[in-house]
Design a protein around this motif. Structure first.
Motif, mmCIF file in Angstrom:
data_model
loop_
_atom_site.group_PDB
_atom_site.id
_atom_site.type_symbol
_atom_site.label_atom_id
_atom_site.label_comp_id
_atom_site.label_asym_id
_atom_site.label_seq_id
_atom_site.Cartn_x
_atom_site.Cartn_y
_atom_site.Cartn_z
ATOM 1 N N ASP A 409 7.860 -15.103 -0.694
ATOM 2 C CA ASP A 409 7.628 -16.074 0.385
ATOM 3 C C ASP A 409 7.769 -15.408 1.749
ATOM 4 O OD1 ASP A 409 10.313 -15.596 0.165
ATOM 5 O OD2 ASP A 409 10.914 -17.656 0.662
ATOM 6 N N ALA A 410 7.072 -14.299 1.935
ATOM 7 C CA ALA A 410 7.157 -13.562 3.191
ATOM 8 C C ALA A 410 6.540 -14.366 4.329
ATOM 9 C CB ALA A 410 6.453 -12.213 3.059
ATOM 10 N N VAL A 411 7.046 -14.102 5.539
ATOM 11 C CA VAL A 411 6.522 -14.802 6.726
ATOM 12 C C VAL A 411 5.059 -14.474 6.934
ATOM 13 C CG1 VAL A 411 6.762 -15.076 9.215
ATOM 14 C CG2 VAL A 411 8.795 -14.828 7.780
ATOM 15 N N LEU A 412 4.694 -13.223 6.728
ATOM 16 C CA LEU A 412 3.310 -12.788 6.902
ATOM 17 C C LEU A 412 2.591 -12.826 5.570
ATOM 18 C CD1 LEU A 412 3.778 -9.682 9.250
ATOM 19 C CD2 LEU A 412 3.422 -12.073 9.890
ATOM 20 N N SER A 413 1.293 -13.084 5.634
ATOM 21 C CA SER A 413 0.478 -13.063 4.430
ATOM 22 C C SER A 413 0.262 -11.629 3.981
ATOM 23 C CB SER A 413 -0.857 -13.744 4.688
ATOM 24 O OG SER A 413 -1.622 -12.989 5.609
ATOM 25 N N GLY A 414 -0.272 -11.479 2.756
ATOM 26 C CA GLY A 414 -0.536 -10.138 2.247
ATOM 27 C C GLY A 414 -1.486 -9.374 3.127
ATOM 28 N N GLN A 415 -2.532 -10.029 3.630
ATOM 29 C CA GLN A 415 -3.498 -9.356 4.502
ATOM 30 C C GLN A 415 -2.839 -8.937 5.803
ATOM 31 O OE1 GLN A 415 -7.223 -11.438 5.063
ATOM 32 N NE2 GLN A 415 -7.481 -10.624 7.113
ATOM 33 N N GLU A 416 -1.984 -9.803 6.361
ATOM 34 C CA GLU A 416 -1.305 -9.466 7.610
ATOM 35 C C GLU A 416 -0.297 -8.336 7.402
ATOM 36 O OE1 GLU A 416 -1.415 -13.807 9.880
ATOM 37 O OE2 GLU A 416 0.172 -13.382 8.423
ATOM 38 N N MET A 417 0.399 -8.328 6.251
ATOM 39 C CA MET A 417 1.333 -7.238 5.962
ATOM 40 C C MET A 417 0.592 -5.900 5.865
ATOM 41 S SD MET A 417 4.485 -8.299 5.806
ATOM 42 C CE MET A 417 5.247 -6.960 4.915
ATOM 43 N N VAL A 418 -0.566 -5.915 5.199
ATOM 44 C CA VAL A 418 -1.372 -4.699 5.079
ATOM 45 C C VAL A 418 -1.812 -4.221 6.464
ATOM 46 C CG1 VAL A 418 -3.583 -3.792 4.278
ATOM 47 C CG2 VAL A 418 -2.137 -5.121 2.727
ATOM 48 N N THR A 419 -2.211 -5.168 7.341
ATOM 49 C CA THR A 419 -2.641 -4.796 8.688
ATOM 50 C C THR A 419 -1.499 -4.175 9.479
ATOM 51 O OG1 THR A 419 -4.317 -6.541 8.755
ATOM 52 C CG2 THR A 419 -3.564 -5.686 10.868
ATOM 53 N N VAL A 420 -0.340 -4.821 9.456
ATOM 54 C CA VAL A 420 0.786 -4.337 10.256
ATOM 55 C C VAL A 420 1.315 -3.017 9.721
ATOM 56 C CG1 VAL A 420 3.157 -4.838 10.965
ATOM 57 C CG2 VAL A 420 1.419 -6.647 11.020
ATOM 58 N N LEU A 421 1.719 -2.991 8.456
ATOM 59 C CA LEU A 421 2.357 -1.798 7.917
ATOM 60 C C LEU A 421 1.377 -0.640 7.754
ATOM 61 C CD1 LEU A 421 5.121 -0.883 7.091
ATOM 62 C CD2 LEU A 421 4.643 -1.597 4.741
ATOM 63 N N GLY A 422 0.141 -0.949 7.338
ATOM 64 C CA GLY A 422 -0.853 0.113 7.168
ATOM 65 C C GLY A 422 -1.138 0.828 8.469
ATOM 66 N N ASN A 423 -1.304 0.084 9.576
ATOM 67 C CA ASN A 423 -1.577 0.719 10.862
ATOM 68 C C ASN A 423 -0.368 1.474 11.384
ATOM 69 O OD1 ASN A 423 -4.387 0.037 11.975
ATOM 70 N ND2 ASN A 423 -3.711 -1.958 11.257
ATOM 71 N N LEU A 424 0.830 0.943 11.191
ATOM 72 C CA LEU A 424 2.023 1.656 11.657
ATOM 73 C C LEU A 424 2.203 2.972 10.897
ATOM 74 C CD1 LEU A 424 4.619 -1.253 12.120
ATOM 75 C CD2 LEU A 424 3.302 -0.051 13.872
ATOM 76 N N ILE A 425 1.978 2.955 9.586
ATOM 77 C CA ILE A 425 2.106 4.199 8.807
ATOM 78 C C ILE A 425 1.017 5.192 9.203
ATOM 79 C CG2 ILE A 425 2.006 5.172 6.482
ATOM 80 C CD1 ILE A 425 3.290 2.621 5.445
ATOM 81 N N ASP A 426 -0.227 4.706 9.399
ATOM 82 C CA ASP A 426 -1.305 5.611 9.808
ATOM 83 C C ASP A 426 -0.972 6.268 11.142
ATOM 84 O OD1 ASP A 426 -2.803 5.141 7.564
ATOM 85 O OD2 ASP A 426 -4.039 3.568 8.485
ATOM 86 N N ASN A 427 -0.462 5.472 12.093
ATOM 87 C CA ASN A 427 -0.087 6.050 13.387
ATOM 88 C C ASN A 427 1.031 7.072 13.221
ATOM 89 O OD1 ASN A 427 -1.963 4.469 14.666
ATOM 90 N ND2 ASN A 427 -0.512 2.926 15.372
ATOM 91 N N ALA A 428 1.985 6.767 12.345
ATOM 92 C CA ALA A 428 3.093 7.701 12.130
ATOM 93 C C ALA A 428 2.596 9.003 11.518
ATOM 94 C CB ALA A 428 4.145 7.043 11.238
ATOM 95 N N MET A 429 1.663 8.937 10.551
ATOM 96 C CA MET A 429 1.108 10.150 9.949
ATOM 97 C C MET A 429 0.439 11.030 11.002
ATOM 98 S SD MET A 429 -0.528 9.012 6.301
ATOM 99 C CE MET A 429 0.459 8.323 4.972
ATOM 100 N N ASP A 430 -0.248 10.404 11.945
ATOM 101 C CA ASP A 430 -0.947 11.174 12.975
ATOM 102 C C ASP A 430 0.015 11.732 14.014
ATOM 103 O OD1 ASP A 430 -3.431 10.687 11.845
ATOM 104 O OD2 ASP A 430 -3.690 8.797 12.927
ATOM 105 N N ALA A 431 1.165 11.070 14.212
ATOM 106 C CA ALA A 431 2.052 11.441 15.315
ATOM 107 C C ALA A 431 3.238 12.287 14.890
ATOM 108 C CB ALA A 431 2.563 10.165 16.004
ATOM 109 N N CYS A 432 3.540 12.415 13.593
ATOM 110 C CA CYS A 432 4.760 13.105 13.180
ATOM 111 C C CYS A 432 4.680 14.610 13.479
ATOM 112 C CB CYS A 432 5.040 12.861 11.710
ATOM 113 S SG CYS A 432 3.794 13.526 10.583
ATOM 114 N N ASP A 433 5.842 15.203 13.582
ATOM 115 C CA ASP A 433 5.949 16.625 13.892
ATOM 116 C C ASP A 433 5.403 17.448 12.726
ATOM 117 O OD1 ASP A 433 6.601 19.116 14.711
ATOM 118 O OD2 ASP A 433 8.761 18.747 14.897
#
Length: 519
Positions: A409-433
């Protein structure tokens, strides 16, 4: 009743400009001719008024002259006054001046043969001491005449003076003004026709020679298209927003009624013609914007398409694509490992083969089991597994912390979770040392809020850059100099939609934290 359509094509113009000009020509002609007629009537009336004042003035002047009364009383009226009256009549260009006795017997007259005869006209008011004027037909024909009493020194009326102008002379006077009036009329008509011709040219240019029914049909079609098209349409001119259709109002959240420039989003307030398929993120939508300038019109047409649902679907598809690529890579790696196991068996070392085969399997299965138990959203489990495999291929250590726990019963839907977490991880992959690449992901939800935290070994972003990235879709990648990145902007859109917050800080690494309160 005659309708325009019933008139032959040559009898009445077909275009709107032609019909408008024909009506204007008729109106101008009527107005000019009516003005000419009024000018002629006014000239005739003014001539009669001037003539009346003239003869009254002449009759009064002669009647008040002492020499007139003296000549009448002395019995030498004809001898003395006839030359005087003729001289005055000639110099003033009137028809006659008659001086008579109170009984109407003429002392002077323009026609000497009429001297001694009786005056033809009204004399009673003058005998009562009044000076008056009238139109009367005398020996010279119809005339405007004035009669004034002549008084002696003791105040007795000893005679009468009548001065008149024939109506024929008056007609000649006002007819002499006809050429001037006609010239003014012709000039006014010429100027009006030149103006009408200029208006016709302008109307033809603006209406393109279309008929009124064609313009009406064009407007009806134009109005119907504006209300029915699925794309937003905005027309900007020098004065601001000239037009905004229903879809544009819906996509941009504009109220009904006139739209001001300040009501538009920031990315539409500045002129930027030539933009093609530019992505912009608003509070709750992802919009594709195209802009084009209308040649010669000084206006700009903006079309807007809604890409919100498509962007979400593309996010999910991207996650699935990552998972599929990871599975394909793992299948290739598994084939290599299988060959190794077979070779070990052939070498007579089955215990080593079993130990080699089960160690990798246990590690992968342990991660799958842990995520499946901790996270109740299948799409998020698939995303994390796929991103873990993708990070492993790129040599990045991606860790899902032990604190990660998310019920179904997450606050965000599955599609919204994929949007939020997927983009944050992608940005982290591009920005990490690149010298020490690692990413740490935490997803938890308690009774108060949902928390999503992604940390990496990169340098992080300052507050201005982070705010710009959330507002407009900003990219720090060197391969994207145009700044078309949408990652953080899409994340911020989802978080703001649910009343949450998104912040970035640099503590044990570059940390981006999203919190969404539970309703």
């Amino acid at each position: 009743m005659t309708h325009w359509r019933q008139l032959p094509a040559r009898a009445w113009p077909r275009s709107l400009a032609g019909q408008a000009i024909a009506l204007q020509v008729l109106v101008v002609a009527v107005v000019v001719l009516a003005g000419t007629a009024l000018a002629l009537l006014d000239a005739r009336r003014d001539g009669e008024d001037a003539a009346r004042e003239q003869v009254i003035g002449i009759a009064t002047a002669l009647a008040d002259s002492p020499s007139t009364a003296a000549a009448i009383e002395s019995g030498t009226a004809t001898k003395v006054l006839q030359p005087v009256t003729e001289a005055v009549r000639t110099s003033t260009d009137i028809a006659f001046i008659t001086i008579m006795a109170p009984d109407g017997v003429r002392f002077t007259h323009t026609d000497p043969t009429q001297i001694g005869g009786h005056y033809l006209g009204t004399v009673e008011p003058a005998l009562r001491g009044q000076t008056f004027s009238e139109v009367y037909t005398g020996t010279l024909g119809p005339s405007v005449r004035a009669i004034a009493p002549v008084r002696s020194a003791d105040g007795r009326i000893v005679g009468l003076v009548s001065a008149g102008i024939t109506q024929q002379t008056l007609a000649q006077r006002w007819r002499a003004q006809i050429p001037v009036i006609a010239a003014v009329t012709a000039a006014a008509l010429a100027v009006s026709l030149i103006g009408v011709w200029a208006i016709r040219r302008r109307l033809l240019r603006q209406t393109r020679g279309l008929r009124p029914d064609e313009l009406r049909v064009m407007y009806d079609h134009h109005d119907a298209i504006l209300h029915s098209v699925s794309e937003g349409l905005i027309v900007l001119d020098r004065d601001g927003v000239a037009l905004a259709n229903d879809e544009a109002r819906r996509l941009l959240g504009l109220a009904s009624g006139p739209v001001r420039t300040q009501d538009l989003p920031q990315f539409l307030r500045s002129a930027d013609p030539g933009v093609r398929d530019e992505l912009h993120v608003t509070a709750d939508r992802v919009l594709v914007v195209n802009r084009a300038r209308v040649a010669g019109a000084g206006s700009e047409v903006v079309t807007i398409r809604d890409r919100t649902e498509l962007q979400g679907a593309l996010g999910e598809l991207s996650s699935l694509q990552v998972l599929a690529d990871s599975l394909r890579a793992q299948a290739h790696e598994s084939a290599n490992k299988l060959h190794t196991v077979v070779t070990m068996v052939e070498m007579g070392r089955p215990e080593d083969a079993v130990r080699f085969a089960t160690s990798e399997l246990e590690l992968s299965q342990r991660l799958v089991d842990r995520l499946s138990l901790a996270v109740g959203e299948p799409a998020l489990v698939a995303l994390l597994l796929g991103k873990t495999a993708q990070a492993d291929e790129r040599g990045i250590a991606l860790t899902v912390t032990e604190d990660t726990q998310l019920s179904a019963d997450a606050v965000l839907s599955g599609q919204e979770m994929v949007t939020v977490l997927g983009n944050l991880i992608d940005n982290a992959m591009d920005a990490c040392d690149r010298d020490d690449p690692w990413i740490e992901v935490t997803v938890t939800q308690d009774d108060h809020e949902l928390l999503i935290r992604v940390a990496d070994s990169g340098p992080g972003m300052d507050s201005d850059t982070f705010e710009k990235a959330m507002q407009r879709g900003y990219s720090t990648k060197s391969a994207d100099p145009a700044g078309h990145g949408l990652g953080l902007a899409l994340v911020g859109q989802v978080i703001r939609k649910h009343g949450g917050t998104l912040r970035a800080d640099v503590t044990y690494g570059s940390v981006v934290t999203a919190t969404v309160p539970r309703p």
